[in-house]
Design an enzyme around this catalytic site. Structure first.
Site, PDB file in Angstrom:
ATOM      1  N   MET A  27       0.852  -1.196   0.000  1.00 35.19           N
ATOM      2  CA  MET A  27       0.000   0.000   0.000  1.00 35.19           C
ATOM      3  C   MET A  27       0.888   1.246   0.000  1.00 35.19           C
ATOM      4  O   MET A  27       0.441   2.327   0.384  1.00 35.19           O
ATOM      5  CB  MET A  27      -0.933  -0.005   1.211  1.00 35.19           C
ATOM      6  CG  MET A  27      -1.888  -1.207   1.184  1.00 35.19           C
ATOM      7  SD  MET A  27      -3.409  -0.950   2.089  1.00 35.19           S
ATOM      8  CE  MET A  27      -2.791  -0.665   3.710  1.00 35.19           C
ATOM      9  N   HIS A  31       9.157   1.054   3.194  1.00 35.61           N
ATOM     10  CA  HIS A  31      10.264   1.124   4.148  1.00 35.61           C
ATOM     11  C   HIS A  31      11.115  -0.127   3.991  1.00 35.61           C
ATOM     12  O   HIS A  31      10.863  -0.968   3.124  1.00 35.61           O
ATOM     13  CB  HIS A  31       9.733   1.297   5.577  1.00 35.61           C
ATOM     14  CG  HIS A  31       8.683   0.290   5.953  1.00 35.61           C
ATOM     15  ND1 HIS A  31       8.929  -1.063   6.016  1.00 35.61           N
ATOM     16  CD2 HIS A  31       7.374   0.442   6.257  1.00 35.61           C
ATOM     17  CE1 HIS A  31       7.836  -1.687   6.372  1.00 35.61           C
ATOM     18  NE2 HIS A  31       6.864  -0.810   6.502  1.00 35.61           N
ATOM     19  N   HIS A  34       9.416  -3.510   3.391  1.00 37.43           N
ATOM     20  CA  HIS A  34       9.006  -3.799   2.002  1.00 37.43           C
ATOM     21  C   HIS A  34      10.235  -4.130   1.155  1.00 37.43           C
ATOM     22  O   HIS A  34      10.199  -5.021   0.314  1.00 37.43           O
ATOM     23  CB  HIS A  34       8.326  -2.574   1.373  1.00 37.43           C
ATOM     24  CG  HIS A  34       7.064  -2.156   2.055  1.00 37.43           C
ATOM     25  ND1 HIS A  34       6.996  -1.009   2.815  1.00 37.43           N
ATOM     26  CD2 HIS A  34       5.837  -2.709   2.087  1.00 37.43           C
ATOM     27  CE1 HIS A  34       5.767  -0.872   3.282  1.00 37.43           C
ATOM     28  NE2 HIS A  34       5.039  -1.889   2.869  1.00 37.43           N
ATOM     29  N   GLN A  58     -10.357  -2.527   2.603  1.00 40.52           N
ATOM     30  CA  GLN A  58      -9.834  -3.131   3.830  1.00 40.52           C
ATOM     31  C   GLN A  58      -9.739  -2.140   4.987  1.00 40.52           C
ATOM     32  O   GLN A  58      -9.267  -2.484   6.063  1.00 40.52           O
ATOM     33  CB  GLN A  58      -8.503  -3.830   3.573  1.00 40.52           C
ATOM     34  CG  GLN A  58      -7.325  -2.922   3.291  1.00 40.52           C
ATOM     35  CD  GLN A  58      -6.109  -3.717   2.838  1.00 40.52           C
ATOM     36  OE1 GLN A  58      -6.039  -4.183   1.715  1.00 40.52           O
ATOM     37  NE2 GLN A  58      -5.143  -3.878   3.729  1.00 40.52           N
ATOM     38  N   GLY A 149       4.938 -10.251   4.297  1.00 39.83           N
ATOM     39  CA  GLY A 149       5.692 -10.193   5.554  1.00 39.83           C
ATOM     40  C   GLY A 149       4.989 -10.958   6.662  1.00 39.83           C
ATOM     41  O   GLY A 149       3.762 -10.994   6.740  1.00 39.83           O
ATOM     42  N   LYS A 151       5.007  -9.983   9.583  1.00 40.07           N
ATOM     43  CA  LYS A 151       4.507  -8.999  10.551  1.00 40.07           C
ATOM     44  C   LYS A 151       2.976  -9.040  10.598  1.00 40.07           C
ATOM     45  O   LYS A 151       2.380  -8.989  11.660  1.00 40.07           O
ATOM     46  CB  LYS A 151       4.980  -7.603  10.169  1.00 40.07           C
ATOM     47  CG  LYS A 151       4.282  -6.539  10.957  1.00 40.07           C
ATOM     48  CD  LYS A 151       5.199  -5.458  11.381  1.00 40.07           C
ATOM     49  CE  LYS A 151       4.466  -4.479  12.234  1.00 40.07           C
ATOM     50  NZ  LYS A 151       3.329  -3.897  11.537  1.00 40.07           N
ATOM     51  N   ASP A 152       2.359  -9.139   9.423  1.00 40.82           N
ATOM     52  CA  ASP A 152       0.906  -9.303   9.376  1.00 40.82           C
ATOM     53  C   ASP A 152       0.627 -10.807   9.327  1.00 40.82           C
ATOM     54  O   ASP A 152       0.225 -11.351   8.297  1.00 40.82           O
ATOM     55  CB  ASP A 152       0.333  -8.588   8.153  1.00 40.82           C
ATOM     56  CG  ASP A 152       0.471  -7.087   8.273  1.00 40.82           C
ATOM     57  OD1 ASP A 152      -0.059  -6.525   9.241  1.00 40.82           O
ATOM     58  OD2 ASP A 152       1.138  -6.483   7.423  1.00 40.82           O
TER      59      ASP A 152
HETATM   60  O1  PAF Z   1      -0.118  -5.715   3.788  1.00 41.72           O
HETATM   61  C1  PAF Z   1      -0.536  -4.820   3.016  1.00 41.72           C
HETATM   62  O2  PAF Z   1       0.128  -3.812   2.756  1.00 41.72           O
HETATM   63  C2  PAF Z   1      -1.912  -4.972   2.390  1.00 41.72           C
HETATM   64  O3  PAF Z   1      -2.800  -5.576   3.265  1.00 41.72           O
HETATM   65  C3  PAF Z   1      -1.893  -5.707   1.031  1.00 41.72           C
HETATM   66  C4  PAF Z   1      -1.439  -7.141   1.184  1.00 41.72           C
HETATM   67  C5  PAF Z   1      -0.981  -4.968   0.080  1.00 41.72           C
HETATM   68  C6  PAF Z   1      -3.314  -5.717   0.445  1.00 41.72           C
HETATM   69  O4  PAF Z   1      -3.811  -4.444   0.256  1.00 41.72           O
END
Ligand code: PAF
Length: 278
Positions: A27, A31, A34, A58, A149, A151-152
């Site tokens: 999104m 940083h 990513h 989301q 990641g 992290k999520d």
């Molecule tokens: O983790 C994220 O940045 C978002 O949830 C993703 C996977 C790009 C979906 O919008």
């Protein structure tokens, strides 16, 4: 690097690819976290595609959709320097119709932890990830890998489940959390933290460190570990502390090699999450 702003341009680019694609959906507000995904994609694939799309479905009513950090020029520079081949930056109109079928996160994994506090967040996240995976692989690469990641962690588990349940032809590659030197897990939302809040926010990673120390001392009881973590987190408005297995089922005792310790809390007005895989 080619920047594409439409689906037609994206397809024109991927039609020229003759090899594997590594895909990193984001999104934006890129940083080091990513970058580590992009580097891994670069290392293992012939072509690398990054998407930047702040996905409205989301975000919940009242969340930071409008305020979400947007840094398109800097992001493009970062991608270019990291050796990205195609940067895909669609807009909402080309990604969504007014009335669409939707995806619902599964009952158990989707509606605990992050799902409790953010109902429908995961539905929107899965919906856009499904769209992006289909778009990037449209021209049938020889291999297709997508990088997410740890992290999520719950997002990652749900994406893996979606890929399995919908027979999507992609290898999901989980990537380690990247931290600042003080231990704070990198997040695009860290920019919201003041200097004092940043210091308070370190309690999240410290609580995970405390949990590891206890496990290393052979303390496996979840209740004991959670209590010790809450003590470290006394200055954070804690939303949850949880110890689950890789299927996101609650545990009574830590299972080495199959446990994720998760913490979420609010510091100032910023909601932060962190976790540790043991
Ligand atoms: O983790 C994220 O940045 C978002 O949830 C993703 C996977 C790009 C979906 O919008």
């Amino acid at each position: 690097m080619t920047i594409v702003n439409s689906i037609e341009e994206l397809f024109a680019q991927t039609a020229q690819f003759n090899g594997s694609i590594g895909f990193v959906p984001t999104m934006g507000a890129l940083h080091e976290g990513h970058l580590s995904l992009i580097r891994q994609a670069r290392k293992n694939n012939d072509f690398v595609v990054v998407s930047i799309f702040v996905n409205p479905t989301q975000f919940l009513e009242g969340e930071d959709l409008d305020a979400y950090p947007r840094k398109e020029e800097a992001d493009a520079k970062i991608c270019e320097l990291a050796g990205v081949d195609v940067l895909f930056m669609p807009n909402t109109k080309m990604m969504y119709e007014a009335d669409e079928l939707s995806i619902t996160a599964p009952a158990i994994r989707g509606f605990i932890l992050e799902g409790t506090k953010r109902p429908s967040h995961f539905d929107g996240m899965l919906q856009v990830v499904m769209k992006l995976l289909n778009l990037i692989a449209y021209n049938k690469p020889t291999a297709f890998r997508a990088y997410f990641g740890k992290k999520d962690a719950q997002q990652l588990a749900l994406i893996m489940q979606m890929v399995k349940n919908y027979f999507i032809n992609v290898d999901v590659v989980p990537c380690d959390i990247v931290r600042d030197s003080d231990g704070l897990a990198l997040s695009s939302r860290n920019v919201y933290l003041s200097k004092e809040e940043r210091i308070k926010a370190l309690a999240l990673s410290r609580s995970l460190k405390k949990a590891t120390e206890l496990v290393m001392q052979k303390e496996f009881k979840v209740e004991v570990i959670k209590e010790a973590m809450f003590e470290v987190l006394n200055e954070v408005d804690v939303e949850y502390v949880a110890l689950v297995n890789r299927q996101f089922q609650a545990l009574d005792e830590v299972e080495i090699g199959n446990t994720i310790i998760l913490v979420a809390g609010v510091v100032g007005t910023t909601r932060l999450i962190d976790n540790l895989w043991i």
